[in-house]
Enzyme design. Structure first.
Site, PDB file in Angstrom:
ATOM      1  N   ARG A  17       0.826  -1.211   0.000  1.00  0.00           N
ATOM      2  CA  ARG A  17       0.000   0.000   0.000  1.00  0.00           C
ATOM      3  C   ARG A  17       0.862   1.263   0.000  1.00  0.00           C
ATOM      4  O   ARG A  17       0.388   2.331  -0.395  1.00  0.00           O
ATOM      5  CB  ARG A  17      -0.941  -0.048   1.222  1.00  0.00           C
ATOM      6  CG  ARG A  17      -2.033   1.021   1.216  1.00  0.00           C
ATOM      7  CD  ARG A  17      -3.110   0.705   2.270  1.00  0.00           C
ATOM      8  NE  ARG A  17      -4.137   1.737   2.350  1.00  0.00           N
ATOM      9  CZ  ARG A  17      -4.038   2.800   3.133  1.00  0.00           C
ATOM     10  NH1 ARG A  17      -2.996   2.972   3.921  1.00  0.00           N
ATOM     11  NH2 ARG A  17      -5.009   3.698   3.142  1.00  0.00           N
ATOM     12  N   ILE A  47      -6.540   8.587   0.185  1.00  0.00           N
ATOM     13  CA  ILE A  47      -6.607   7.147  -0.017  1.00  0.00           C
ATOM     14  C   ILE A  47      -7.468   6.655   1.151  1.00  0.00           C
ATOM     15  O   ILE A  47      -7.217   7.005   2.310  1.00  0.00           O
ATOM     16  CB  ILE A  47      -5.197   6.505  -0.047  1.00  0.00           C
ATOM     17  CG1 ILE A  47      -5.258   4.983  -0.185  1.00  0.00           C
ATOM     18  CG2 ILE A  47      -4.347   6.884   1.164  1.00  0.00           C
ATOM     19  CD1 ILE A  47      -3.874   4.338  -0.475  1.00  0.00           C
ATOM     20  N   SER A  48      -8.526   5.912   0.863  1.00  0.00           N
ATOM     21  CA  SER A  48      -9.460   5.497   1.918  1.00  0.00           C
ATOM     22  C   SER A  48      -8.734   4.699   2.997  1.00  0.00           C
ATOM     23  O   SER A  48      -7.752   4.007   2.726  1.00  0.00           O
ATOM     24  CB  SER A  48     -10.591   4.647   1.348  1.00  0.00           C
ATOM     25  OG  SER A  48     -11.342   5.350   0.394  1.00  0.00           O
ATOM     26  N   GLN A  49      -9.283   4.779   4.209  1.00  0.00           N
ATOM     27  CA  GLN A  49      -8.751   4.007   5.342  1.00  0.00           C
ATOM     28  C   GLN A  49      -8.801   2.511   5.000  1.00  0.00           C
ATOM     29  O   GLN A  49      -9.775   2.046   4.398  1.00  0.00           O
ATOM     30  CB  GLN A  49      -9.651   4.308   6.546  1.00  0.00           C
ATOM     31  CG  GLN A  49      -9.225   3.647   7.821  1.00  0.00           C
ATOM     32  CD  GLN A  49     -10.185   3.971   8.960  1.00  0.00           C
ATOM     33  OE1 GLN A  49     -10.954   4.934   8.885  1.00  0.00           O
ATOM     34  NE2 GLN A  49     -10.138   3.158   9.990  1.00  0.00           N
TER      35      GLN A  49
END
Ligand code: SAH
Length: 221
Positions: A44, A70-72
């Site tokens: 990631r 960037i989403s959790q």
């Protein structure tokens, strides 16, 4: 994953942090091994600024280009599990952002189409996905409110920006038997909706907790 650019460096330390994140997601109730494996295997940190690699493995949202996030990790895991992905599913994602969510879906063998409204982010992420060996993810520059009629219908539709209502055009591009996952609410807080389109076209809605996304904005940028 074929990594063709030396700029992308992984390490034992980062792999270790990745495994810790997987354990954390498991503790928070994520049980689908394919989703956990995606978090174990996809670095990631390639999706955020190099200087902040370690932040990639904390369970928080993080800023990326063009004032987006960037989403959790937990949010990505929940949205993915609600989609009930099967191999070969045609999935439309609205809000490409960093591209991480699209990679998770592709890792699970879905055929992914993803739309981004910000030109800069679209170009950056399209290039990144190719460099990482995810050239089979189809990136589209456009307004997600329009969906992708050229490639419709879809088995699954995932909206990764906070909506104030459910766009009819997206519902129209969902196959009978399909699932749409979309956070709907105000700018400050949204409820995660899972919408199932039954074979006869009727819609069944489930609510899955509160989340906070960047807004689903009309038009291109
Ligand atoms: N799925 C992303 C999360 C990105 S945040 C990830 O994994 O990183 C939400 C994204 O939705 C932002 O990049 C934002 O620019 C985009 N977005 C907002 N409104 C949109 C619209 N109408 N069409 C397409 N993308 C949109």
């Amino acid at each position: 994953m074929a990594i063709m650019n030396n700029e992308f460096k992984d390490s034992y330390q980062l792999k270790g942090l990745r495994q810790k994140l997987v354990n954390e997601l498991r503790q928070k109730g994520i049980t689908d091994e394919r989703i956990l494996n995606a978090f174990r295997d996809i670095p990631r940190h390639f999706f955020i600024d190099k200087a902040f690699a370690e932040w990639a493995y904390k369970d928080v949202a993080f800023p990326i280009e063009a004032d987006q996030t960037i989403s959790q990790p937990y949010t990505v895991a929940i949205q993915t599990s609600l989609l009930d992905i099967h191999k070969g599913d045609r999935v439309l994602e609205i809000g490409t952002g960093s591209g991480f969510q699209a990679c998770v879906l592709s890792y699970m063998k879905a055929k992914v189409y993803t739309i981004e409204r910000q030109a800069k982010l679209f170009e950056h992420t399209s290039r990144l996905l190719k460099e990482l060996g995810y050239g089979n993810i189809r990136t589209l520059y456009g307004d997600g409110y329009e969906g992708a009629p050229r490639f419709a219908p879809f088995d699954k539709i995932l909206v990764t920006a906070g909506a104030t209502e459910i766009p009819q055009k997206l519902l129209d591009q969902l196959k009978p038997g399909g699932i749409m996952v979309i956070p709907v609410g105000t700018d400050d807080i949204q409820k995660m909706l899972k919408i199932i389109k039954k074979e006869d076209g009727t819609l069944v809605k489930e609510v899955h907790g509160n989340f906070r996304f960047v807004p689903f904005v009309h038009g291109l940028k």
